[in-house]
Design a protein around this motif. Structure first.
Motif, PDB file in Angstrom:
ATOM      1  N   ILE A 142      32.576  80.926  67.280  1.00 55.60           N
ATOM      2  CA  ILE A 142      33.236  82.155  66.830  1.00 55.60           C
ATOM      3  C   ILE A 142      32.193  83.147  66.310  1.00 55.60           C
ATOM      4  O   ILE A 142      32.219  84.337  66.641  1.00 55.60           O
ATOM      5  N   GLY A 143      31.256  82.652  65.504  1.00 50.36           N
ATOM      6  CA  GLY A 143      30.192  83.518  65.011  1.00 50.36           C
ATOM      7  C   GLY A 143      29.361  84.086  66.147  1.00 50.36           C
ATOM      8  O   GLY A 143      28.975  85.263  66.118  1.00 50.36           O
ATOM      9  N   HIS A 144      29.101  83.271  67.150  1.00 50.86           N
ATOM     10  CA  HIS A 144      28.340  83.710  68.323  1.00 50.86           C
ATOM     11  C   HIS A 144      29.065  84.843  69.048  1.00 50.86           C
ATOM     12  O   HIS A 144      28.466  85.868  69.399  1.00 50.86           O
ATOM     13  N   GLU A 145      30.375  84.677  69.262  1.00 55.30           N
ATOM     14  CA  GLU A 145      31.139  85.722  69.948  1.00 55.30           C
ATOM     15  C   GLU A 145      31.234  86.988  69.108  1.00 55.30           C
ATOM     16  O   GLU A 145      31.224  88.101  69.644  1.00 55.30           O
ATOM     17  N   LEU A 146      31.328  86.841  67.796  1.00 52.33           N
ATOM     18  CA  LEU A 146      31.311  88.023  66.928  1.00 52.33           C
ATOM     19  C   LEU A 146      29.961  88.733  67.012  1.00 52.33           C
ATOM     20  O   LEU A 146      29.892  89.961  66.868  1.00 52.33           O
ATOM     21  N   GLY A 147      28.900  87.961  67.250  1.00 47.61           N
ATOM     22  CA  GLY A 147      27.592  88.572  67.471  1.00 47.61           C
ATOM     23  C   GLY A 147      27.603  89.438  68.724  1.00 47.61           C
ATOM     24  O   GLY A 147      27.063  90.548  68.735  1.00 47.61           O
ATOM     25  N   HIS A 148      28.258  88.953  69.780  1.00 47.48           N
ATOM     26  CA  HIS A 148      28.405  89.771  70.989  1.00 47.48           C
ATOM     27  C   HIS A 148      29.257  91.010  70.693  1.00 47.48           C
ATOM     28  O   HIS A 148      28.978  92.101  71.188  1.00 47.48           O
TER      29      HIS A 148
END
Length: 261
Positions: free
Chosen positions: A72-78
């Motif tokens: 989830i954090g990774h996708e929020l980074g995107h």
């Protein structure tokens, strides 16, 4: 926003988050205009689709809780860095480690990983808690990882990033070294050797199915560094097992002379 506060930390501070247990990634995502859904996914581990300030993040239900949080954090980074794109992230894209510990131009996936790390292990919360430990051991990393609900690997890397601990984190497969992390406090000349020597407990863990290290074990520095200078010193090592037949080792510098430039 203060120059010392990054975008992920700013999102947390806007919600008044001051403790690790308060980091609810779904709440953070909602505050940033993203809704999180969980579904079985076959072609990827997570994906994000967004338009006009709103996004939907879908995460594979087959992964562990801590892995889902990082995804989830990774996708929020995107969402923060690459808005307007439709991105599907495979397992190999999330939490990827570069091979040699040197600085390389960040890819979109590495940028998203960095955001996830800042979100789940925010420096303004993490640094004071890491400062309670005199040295970086696996026990200390696990205590921090349990508080932040993050992986041991990500937590160890963040701890090294504080530049408080003279240690390396080195990952090996049976084919050799895969990647390592070295904080600035450790001089560049201490570059880990690509192979493992049989006298290293890490070798036994990797090749003979040995147990993870309960406590740091003192070994010759030549087990880890292929240089004549290593013959004069000892280091400590403590190993934990990773997926895909890999191990990671915390190599601790106990002799301050090794840190002299």
């Amino acid at each position: 926003m203060s120059a010392t506060v990054n975008a992920a930390e700013h999102a947390l501070q806007a919600l008044g988050i001051t403790e690790p247990e308060e980091i609810d990634v779904e709440v953070v995502a909602h505050s940033l205009g993203a809704k999180v859904k969980y579904r079985p996914l076959k072609s990827c581990e997570a994906r994000i689709v967004g338009q006009d300030g709103r996004a939907i993040i879908t995460v594979d239900t087959a992964t562990t809780l801590r892995r889902r949080r990082f995804s989830i954090g990774h996708e929020l980074g995107h969402w923060h860095r690459h808005r307007g794109l439709c991105l599907k992230c495979r397992s190999a894209d999330i939490g990827r480690q570069t091979s040699d510990g040197r600085r390389t131009p960040p890819t979109a996936e590495l940028q998203a990983d960095a955001y996830a790390s800042d979100l789940l292990l925010p420096g303004y919360i993490f640094r004071p808690l890491a400062g309670d430990f005199d040295r970086l051991t696996l026990e200390a990393v696990k205590i921090l990882a349990d508080r932040f609900q993050t992986s041991i690997t990500a937590t160890a890397i963040k701890a090294l990033g504080t530049n408080r601990f003279p240690s390396l984190l080195v990952c090996h497969s049976q084919e050799g070294m895969r990647w390592f992390r070295r904080p600035p406090i450790v001089p560049d000349r201490w570059f880990p050797r690509s192979d493992l020597l049989p006298e290293s407990p890490t070798f036994r863990t990797l090749f003979n199915g040995g147990q993870e290290s309960r406590k740091p074990v003192s070994v010759k520095a030549s087990c880890w560094f292929d240089t004549p200078a290593a013959e004069r010193f000892t280091v400590t090592e403590q190993t934990f097992v990773l997926p895909n037949n890999r191990v990671a080792t915390l190599v601790g510098f106990t002799d301050r002379r090794m840190l002299e430039v």
